[in-house]
Motif scaffolding. Sequence first.
Motif, PDB file in Angstrom:
ATOM      1  N   THR A   1       0.930  -1.373  -0.118  1.00 36.35           N
ATOM      2  CA  THR A   1       0.011   0.062   0.165  1.00 36.35           C
ATOM      3  C   THR A   1       0.890   1.379  -0.013  1.00 36.35           C
ATOM      4  O   THR A   1       1.633   1.580   0.904  1.00 36.35           O
ATOM      5  CB  THR A   1      -0.887   0.184   1.054  1.00 36.35           C
ATOM      6  N   PRO A   2       0.639   2.291  -1.032  1.00 37.72           N
ATOM      7  CA  PRO A   2       1.403   3.477  -0.986  1.00 37.72           C
ATOM      8  C   PRO A   2       1.216   4.229   0.113  1.00 37.72           C
ATOM      9  O   PRO A   2       0.173   4.569   0.656  1.00 37.72           O
ATOM     10  CB  PRO A   2       1.299   3.921  -2.353  1.00 37.72           C
ATOM     11  N   LEU A   3       2.298   4.710   0.840  1.00 40.37           N
ATOM     12  CA  LEU A   3       2.052   5.420   1.757  1.00 40.37           C
ATOM     13  C   LEU A   3       2.904   6.829   1.737  1.00 40.37           C
ATOM     14  O   LEU A   3       3.766   7.077   1.228  1.00 40.37           O
ATOM     15  CB  LEU A   3       2.821   4.790   3.166  1.00 40.37           C
ATOM     16  N   VAL A   4       2.185   8.121   2.517  1.00 46.59           N
ATOM     17  CA  VAL A   4       2.746   9.338   2.353  1.00 46.59           C
ATOM     18  C   VAL A   4       2.955   9.650   3.761  1.00 46.59           C
ATOM     19  O   VAL A   4       2.151   9.803   4.555  1.00 46.59           O
ATOM     20  CB  VAL A   4       1.809  10.433   1.818  1.00 46.59           C
ATOM     21  N   ILE A   5       4.561  10.120   4.129  1.00 41.56           N
ATOM     22  CA  ILE A   5       4.760  10.866   5.335  1.00 41.56           C
ATOM     23  C   ILE A   5       5.616  11.945   4.898  1.00 41.56           C
ATOM     24  O   ILE A   5       6.313  11.975   4.074  1.00 41.56           O
ATOM     25  CB  ILE A   5       5.501   9.514   6.126  1.00 41.56           C
ATOM     26  N   TYR A   6       5.374  12.899   5.760  1.00 37.77           N
ATOM     27  CA  TYR A   6       6.021  14.268   5.701  1.00 37.77           C
ATOM     28  C   TYR A   6       7.402  14.205   6.422  1.00 37.77           C
ATOM     29  O   TYR A   6       7.074  14.410   7.696  1.00 37.77           O
ATOM     30  CB  TYR A   6       5.006  15.477   5.769  1.00 37.77           C
ATOM     31  N   PRO A   7       8.477  14.171   5.936  1.00 39.89           N
ATOM     32  CA  PRO A   7       9.736  13.989   6.861  1.00 39.89           C
ATOM     33  C   PRO A   7       9.926  15.238   7.603  1.00 39.89           C
ATOM     34  O   PRO A   7      10.834  15.172   8.368  1.00 39.89           O
ATOM     35  CB  PRO A   7      10.837  13.518   5.720  1.00 39.89           C
ATOM     36  N   GLU A   8       9.523  16.424   7.195  1.00 35.90           N
ATOM     37  CA  GLU A   8       9.721  17.666   7.938  1.00 35.90           C
ATOM     38  C   GLU A   8       9.411  17.724   9.205  1.00 35.90           C
ATOM     39  O   GLU A   8       9.628  18.245  10.201  1.00 35.90           O
ATOM     40  CB  GLU A   8       9.703  19.013   7.181  1.00 35.90           C
ATOM     41  N   GLY A   9       8.061  17.182   9.234  1.00 33.52           N
ATOM     42  CA  GLY A   9       7.173  17.104  10.515  1.00 33.52           C
ATOM     43  C   GLY A   9       6.385  18.218  10.893  1.00 33.52           C
ATOM     44  O   GLY A   9       5.351  18.158  11.467  1.00 33.52           O
TER      45      GLY A   9
ATOM     46  N   GLY B   1      12.943   9.492  10.981  1.00 33.72           N
ATOM     47  CA  GLY B   1      11.617   8.293  10.986  1.00 33.72           C
ATOM     48  C   GLY B   1      11.474   7.705   9.572  1.00 33.72           C
ATOM     49  O   GLY B   1      11.034   6.466   9.631  1.00 33.72           O
ATOM     50  N   VAL B   2      11.024   8.624   8.651  1.00 34.30           N
ATOM     51  CA  VAL B   2      10.744   8.247   7.416  1.00 34.30           C
ATOM     52  C   VAL B   2      11.509   6.955   6.804  1.00 34.30           C
ATOM     53  O   VAL B   2      11.421   5.918   6.599  1.00 34.30           O
ATOM     54  CB  VAL B   2      10.548   9.105   6.393  1.00 34.30           C
ATOM     55  N   ALA B   3      12.886   7.161   6.815  1.00 32.75           N
ATOM     56  CA  ALA B   3      13.868   6.306   6.423  1.00 32.75           C
ATOM     57  C   ALA B   3      13.763   5.241   7.350  1.00 32.75           C
ATOM     58  O   ALA B   3      13.970   3.880   6.638  1.00 32.75           O
ATOM     59  CB  ALA B   3      15.214   6.864   6.329  1.00 32.75           C
ATOM     60  N   SER B   4      13.866   5.173   8.598  1.00 31.28           N
ATOM     61  CA  SER B   4      13.986   4.132   9.407  1.00 31.28           C
ATOM     62  C   SER B   4      12.559   3.239   9.289  1.00 31.28           C
ATOM     63  O   SER B   4      12.757   1.803   9.141  1.00 31.28           O
ATOM     64  CB  SER B   4      13.625   4.557  10.881  1.00 31.28           C
TER      65      SER B   4
ATOM     66  N   VAL C   1      15.863   1.585  -2.380  1.00 25.92           N
ATOM     67  CA  VAL C   1      16.312   1.145  -1.301  1.00 25.92           C
ATOM     68  C   VAL C   1      16.696  -0.349  -1.125  1.00 25.92           C
ATOM     69  O   VAL C   1      17.852  -0.633  -0.619  1.00 25.92           O
ATOM     70  CB  VAL C   1      15.228   1.367  -0.108  1.00 25.92           C
ATOM     71  N   SER C   2      16.044  -1.214  -1.568  1.00 19.39           N
ATOM     72  CA  SER C   2      16.484  -2.591  -1.542  1.00 19.39           C
ATOM     73  C   SER C   2      17.423  -2.768  -2.373  1.00 19.39           C
ATOM     74  O   SER C   2      18.483  -3.487  -1.807  1.00 19.39           O
ATOM     75  CB  SER C   2      15.173  -3.587  -2.194  1.00 19.39           C
ATOM     76  N   ASP C   3      17.691  -2.282  -3.441  1.00 23.23           N
ATOM     77  CA  ASP C   3      18.821  -2.509  -4.239  1.00 23.23           C
ATOM     78  C   ASP C   3      20.237  -1.956  -3.445  1.00 23.23           C
ATOM     79  O   ASP C   3      21.164  -2.428  -3.605  1.00 23.23           O
ATOM     80  CB  ASP C   3      18.944  -1.669  -5.550  1.00 23.23           C
TER      81      ASP C   3
ATOM     82  N   ALA D   1      19.465   4.678   8.339  1.00 22.44           N
ATOM     83  CA  ALA D   1      18.481   5.902   8.251  1.00 22.44           C
ATOM     84  C   ALA D   1      19.205   7.062   7.974  1.00 22.44           C
ATOM     85  O   ALA D   1      18.439   7.799   7.402  1.00 22.44           O
ATOM     86  CB  ALA D   1      17.862   5.825   9.572  1.00 22.44           C
ATOM     87  N   GLY D   2      20.402   7.366   8.623  1.00 23.61           N
ATOM     88  CA  GLY D   2      20.953   8.551   8.388  1.00 23.61           C
ATOM     89  C   GLY D   2      21.332   8.976   7.219  1.00 23.61           C
ATOM     90  O   GLY D   2      21.087   9.925   6.462  1.00 23.61           O
TER      91      GLY D   2
END
Length: 397
Positions: free
Chosen positions: A135-143, A158-161, A365-367, A380-381
Amino acid sequence: MRRLRNDLPYTFRPPRWRPWFRPLGLWLNRSRFLRSKYRVLGQECEGFDQVVERVRAGDAVLLAPNHADHSDPHLMLDVGARHDLPLHFMAAREVFEVSQAAAWSLQSMGVFSVDRDGPDLSAIKTAIGLLEKGTPLVIYPEGEIYHHHERLDPLMEGVASILLKAAARLKDGRKAWLVPVGIRFRHDPAVESTFVERLSRLEDRIGWTPKPAMEVDARIIRLGTGVLALKETEFLGEAGQGGLQGRLESLCERLLGDVESRCGRDARASTPPERVRAIRYRIRRRLLDPKDLPGAGERNILLDDLDRAFTALQAHSYIGDYLLEHPTLDRRAETIMKLEEDLFGFPRYPTPRTARVVAGEPIGVSDRLESGELPAKGGAGPLTALLEERLTALLGC
C-alpha cells in the motif's frame, strides 16, 4: 504551525479504509478544501507514472513530500486519486482531535495518527504493515509546516527508518522505494493587491498604527522584527539587539536551554525541532503520570514550558534572509501567511494558487541494501541525507 499545549491522553487512530465513502471524501477534498479553503485551482504533476508502475508491481512505495503549506495533504490525496493510487497517510494526532466526525472521515480515507512527540509504536507498526502489503504511503519528513517552499528544513530520520524496516520484511522479489516529492505553489499576481490590507490587520493586531504607505518588503521586515521584540520581551524580559537571524537563533536557544534545565535534554536530539519534540514528550509524560499527577503549581510551570518550547520552534521556523535574499511575489505571500498564522491562528488564502507536484526518481532502497551501498544497521542517517539532497534539487533550493 499551531500552538501545542496538549495535555490530553493519546489514543492511536488506525486507518479504516471505507471504499464506499471514498468518492464522497475525494469530492469534498477537492471542492471544499483544495478549491474553496486553500484556493488551489490549478495543478501540474510530473513523475507519477514511475510511482504507479512500482505500486502495481506490489512493491513497497513510500512518498516523502516537503511540507510548507496546510493544503499539502489535500493536494497529495487529489494527485493520488488522479493516478488511481490508494494513498494512505500518516498524520499528526492533533488533526484527529478536532472532532469525532473529522477523525472518522480521515480514517475512512486511509489516514492514521502519529504522536510526533514520542515513540508511537502503533503508528510505526501500521506504517511498516501497509508498506509490507504494497500500500503506497505518504509521510512528511519535515514534520512541521514552515511556510517557505524554497527552503527545506532538516528532515526527521523516522521516514527512512520505517522504510528500512519494511524493506527487511519484503519477500518474493518485491522491493522498497523511497520517492521524494517536491511541492511548490505559485500565487496569482492578484495576491499583491491584498498585501497592504493584510499587513494593516497584522499591525493593528499588535497595537501598531497601520502604515499602508510604507514599501511592502520594509513593512514585512518591520512587522516581523516587532513581533520578535514582543516575544523576546515576553520570555526574556527585554528586546534583543543585533541582526534579525542572530536574534531568532538566540531566542530559540535560550528558550530551549531554559526548559531543558528543568526537564533535562535528550542527548540524541540535536536540531531545534528534535529538541522541542523531546521536551514535549517529557512534559506530557509528567502531566499525565497516573501515579503522581502534578499539583496546580507544577502543572502551570509545565504548561508554560510547553509555550516556551512552541515559541522556540516558531523562532527556528523563521529564516531571517528568506524574503530579502530573493523578494519574489511568492516569498512575500508566504511570509505574510506565516505572520497571519502566528498572530491570528491561521493564514488567509485570498486569491487562486497553482500547485506543481513533482515525483522525483525513486530511490531503490532494496537495491542499495543488497549492494552494500546502504548499511542494514545505521542506514537511516545516510538515506535521510540522500532524501534531503533529492528534495532540495526538486525544489530548486
